[in-house]
Design a protein around this motif. Structure first.
Motif, mmCIF file in Angstrom:
data_model
loop_
_atom_site.group_PDB
_atom_site.id
_atom_site.type_symbol
_atom_site.label_atom_id
_atom_site.label_comp_id
_atom_site.label_asym_id
_atom_site.label_seq_id
_atom_site.Cartn_x
_atom_site.Cartn_y
_atom_site.Cartn_z
ATOM 1 N N LEU A 39 0.896 -1.124 0.171
ATOM 2 C CA LEU A 39 0.011 0.350 0.322
ATOM 3 C C LEU A 39 1.070 1.659 -0.421
ATOM 4 O O LEU A 39 0.316 2.140 -0.530
ATOM 5 C CB LEU A 39 -1.013 0.147 1.395
ATOM 6 C CG LEU A 39 -1.965 -0.791 1.151
ATOM 7 C CD1 LEU A 39 -2.934 -1.202 2.498
ATOM 8 C CD2 LEU A 39 -3.208 -0.097 0.338
ATOM 9 N N LEU A 40 2.266 1.179 0.449
ATOM 10 C CA LEU A 40 2.706 2.228 0.848
ATOM 11 C C LEU A 40 3.181 2.317 -0.773
ATOM 12 O O LEU A 40 3.750 4.007 -1.011
ATOM 13 C CB LEU A 40 4.063 2.360 1.625
ATOM 14 C CG LEU A 40 3.366 2.422 3.097
ATOM 15 C CD1 LEU A 40 4.850 1.834 4.699
ATOM 16 C CD2 LEU A 40 3.135 3.854 3.962
ATOM 17 N N TYR A 41 4.172 1.810 -1.122
ATOM 18 C CA TYR A 41 4.078 1.650 -2.640
ATOM 19 C C TYR A 41 3.256 1.872 -3.721
ATOM 20 O O TYR A 41 3.717 2.786 -4.019
ATOM 21 C CB TYR A 41 5.153 0.526 -3.229
ATOM 22 C CG TYR A 41 5.272 0.388 -4.343
ATOM 23 C CD1 TYR A 41 6.641 0.909 -4.937
ATOM 24 C CD2 TYR A 41 4.887 0.289 -5.524
ATOM 25 C CE1 TYR A 41 7.176 1.102 -6.066
ATOM 26 C CE2 TYR A 41 4.772 0.259 -6.753
ATOM 27 C CZ TYR A 41 6.451 0.502 -7.063
ATOM 28 O OH TYR A 41 6.146 0.468 -8.750
ATOM 29 N N MET A 42 2.195 1.550 -3.247
ATOM 30 C CA MET A 42 1.006 2.232 -4.515
ATOM 31 C C MET A 42 1.110 3.321 -4.177
ATOM 32 O O MET A 42 0.422 4.392 -5.177
ATOM 33 C CB MET A 42 -0.427 1.182 -4.130
ATOM 34 C CG MET A 42 -1.800 2.172 -5.098
ATOM 35 S SD MET A 42 -0.841 0.913 -6.650
ATOM 36 C CE MET A 42 -2.715 1.744 -8.098
ATOM 37 N N ILE A 115 -8.139 6.356 2.379
ATOM 38 C CA ILE A 115 -7.920 4.203 2.157
ATOM 39 C C ILE A 115 -8.480 3.446 1.603
ATOM 40 O O ILE A 115 -8.210 2.874 0.920
ATOM 41 C CB ILE A 115 -7.529 3.918 3.869
ATOM 42 C CG1 ILE A 115 -6.995 4.600 4.765
ATOM 43 C CG2 ILE A 115 -7.526 2.652 3.657
ATOM 44 C CD1 ILE A 115 -5.459 4.187 4.137
ATOM 45 N N ALA A 116 -9.956 4.095 1.741
ATOM 46 C CA ALA A 116 -10.770 3.592 1.112
ATOM 47 C C ALA A 116 -10.572 3.647 -0.695
ATOM 48 O O ALA A 116 -10.616 2.393 -1.635
ATOM 49 C CB ALA A 116 -12.679 3.867 0.745
ATOM 50 N N MET A 117 -9.861 5.224 -1.129
ATOM 51 C CA MET A 117 -9.803 5.632 -2.392
ATOM 52 C C MET A 117 -8.427 4.434 -2.426
ATOM 53 O O MET A 117 -8.420 4.545 -3.794
ATOM 54 C CB MET A 117 -9.891 7.079 -2.585
ATOM 55 C CG MET A 117 -8.726 7.315 -3.989
ATOM 56 S SD MET A 117 -9.074 9.131 -4.084
ATOM 57 C CE MET A 117 -10.649 9.662 -4.501
ATOM 58 N N LEU A 118 -7.808 4.547 -1.517
ATOM 59 C CA LEU A 118 -5.783 4.000 -2.047
ATOM 60 C C LEU A 118 -6.635 2.206 -2.011
ATOM 61 O O LEU A 118 -6.150 1.981 -3.331
ATOM 62 C CB LEU A 118 -5.384 4.199 -0.930
ATOM 63 C CG LEU A 118 -4.006 3.145 -1.065
ATOM 64 C CD1 LEU A 118 -3.505 3.467 -2.417
ATOM 65 C CD2 LEU A 118 -3.032 3.481 0.400
ATOM 66 N N SER A 119 -7.279 1.760 -1.344
ATOM 67 C CA SER A 119 -8.030 0.171 -1.773
ATOM 68 C C SER A 119 -8.462 0.276 -3.051
ATOM 69 O O SER A 119 -8.619 -0.888 -3.579
ATOM 70 C CB SER A 119 -8.851 0.475 -0.387
ATOM 71 O OG SER A 119 -8.982 -1.392 -0.992
ATOM 72 N N GLN A 120 -9.607 1.224 -3.275
ATOM 73 C CA GLN A 120 -10.209 0.784 -4.739
ATOM 74 C C GLN A 120 -8.930 0.476 -5.970
ATOM 75 O O GLN A 120 -8.789 -0.166 -6.950
ATOM 76 C CB GLN A 120 -11.618 1.906 -5.019
ATOM 77 C CG GLN A 120 -12.200 1.461 -5.990
ATOM 78 C CD GLN A 120 -12.824 2.767 -6.621
ATOM 79 O OE1 GLN A 120 -13.099 3.896 -5.944
ATOM 80 N NE2 GLN A 120 -14.121 2.415 -6.572
ATOM 81 N N LEU A 121 -8.184 1.346 -5.433
ATOM 82 C CA LEU A 121 -7.303 1.631 -6.437
ATOM 83 C C LEU A 121 -6.230 0.609 -6.253
ATOM 84 O O LEU A 121 -5.354 -0.012 -7.775
ATOM 85 C CB LEU A 121 -6.083 2.861 -6.957
ATOM 86 C CG LEU A 121 -6.977 4.212 -6.959
ATOM 87 C CD1 LEU A 121 -6.700 5.336 -6.723
ATOM 88 C CD2 LEU A 121 -7.397 4.354 -8.447
ATOM 89 N N PHE A 122 -5.639 -0.185 -5.348
ATOM 90 C CA PHE A 122 -5.265 -0.857 -5.133
ATOM 91 C C PHE A 122 -5.825 -2.368 -5.932
ATOM 92 O O PHE A 122 -4.832 -3.121 -7.037
ATOM 93 C CB PHE A 122 -4.523 -1.701 -4.283
ATOM 94 C CG PHE A 122 -3.235 -1.697 -3.823
ATOM 95 C CD1 PHE A 122 -1.532 -2.072 -3.944
ATOM 96 C CD2 PHE A 122 -4.140 -2.972 -2.673
ATOM 97 C CE1 PHE A 122 -1.319 -3.062 -3.253
ATOM 98 C CE2 PHE A 122 -3.454 -4.701 -2.787
ATOM 99 C CZ PHE A 122 -2.019 -4.516 -3.162
ATOM 100 N N HIS A 123 -6.624 -2.689 -5.556
ATOM 101 C CA HIS A 123 -7.457 -3.450 -6.157
ATOM 102 C C HIS A 123 -7.230 -3.669 -7.971
ATOM 103 O O HIS A 123 -7.429 -4.847 -8.094
ATOM 104 C CB HIS A 123 -8.589 -3.734 -5.728
ATOM 105 C CG HIS A 123 -8.673 -4.199 -4.140
ATOM 106 N ND1 HIS A 123 -8.531 -5.540 -3.750
ATOM 107 C CD2 HIS A 123 -8.933 -3.457 -3.023
ATOM 108 C CE1 HIS A 123 -8.519 -5.615 -2.560
ATOM 109 N NE2 HIS A 123 -9.217 -4.218 -2.614
#
Length: 132
Positions: A39-42, A115-123
């Motif tokens: 997640l940090l990398y993303m 975090i929701a935005m990061l999570s969505q982009l990560f997925h």
């Protein structure tokens, strides 16, 4: 009964993993450490990518509350970790029936949105639907 057995087995597996990793008193599972690293990398990639200005704006809007939380949490090492710890803290406070101020709720909600935005982009990235 079948669902209870599945839950029990999941917890037993978690206990076994914690014991094998030597973190029965404190610490994080290696899988959690790896996920945070990913997640940090993303997060760093998104901040540097002109295609993701929505994420960058959300981060800049959220940064003051993140920094305020980090000032109170010396063991938190990154903005992403601060958001995750804040969300966990809110969950724990609610589980304990403690009162949470409106200002705290709003700050943590803001971190949750990031975090929701990061999570969505990560997925999306994991599925190959997003290039960074």
């Amino acid at each position: 009964p079948s669902e209870r057995k599945q839950i029990r087995d999941w917890y037993l597996g978690l206990v076994e993993t914690m014991q094998s990793e030597g973190i029965t008193q404190k610490g994080h599972l290696q899988v959690n450490i790896n996920t945070l690293s990913d997640l940090l990398y993303m997060h760093s990639q998104l901040l540097g990518d002109p295609e993701h200005q929505d994420y960058q704006r959300k981060f800049v809007q959220t940064l003051p509350v993140i920094e305020e939380f980090r000032a109170k949490s010396p063991n938190v090492h990154s903005e992403v970790e601060a958001c995750l710890v804040a969300l966990y803290t809110l969950w724990m406070l609610k589980a304990q029936g403690k009162t949470i101020s409106q200002a705290t709720s709003q700050a943590i909600a803001q971190m949750g949105e990031l975090i929701a935005m990061l999570s969505q982009l990560f997925h999306q990235y994991e599925k190959g639907e997003l290039q960074i």
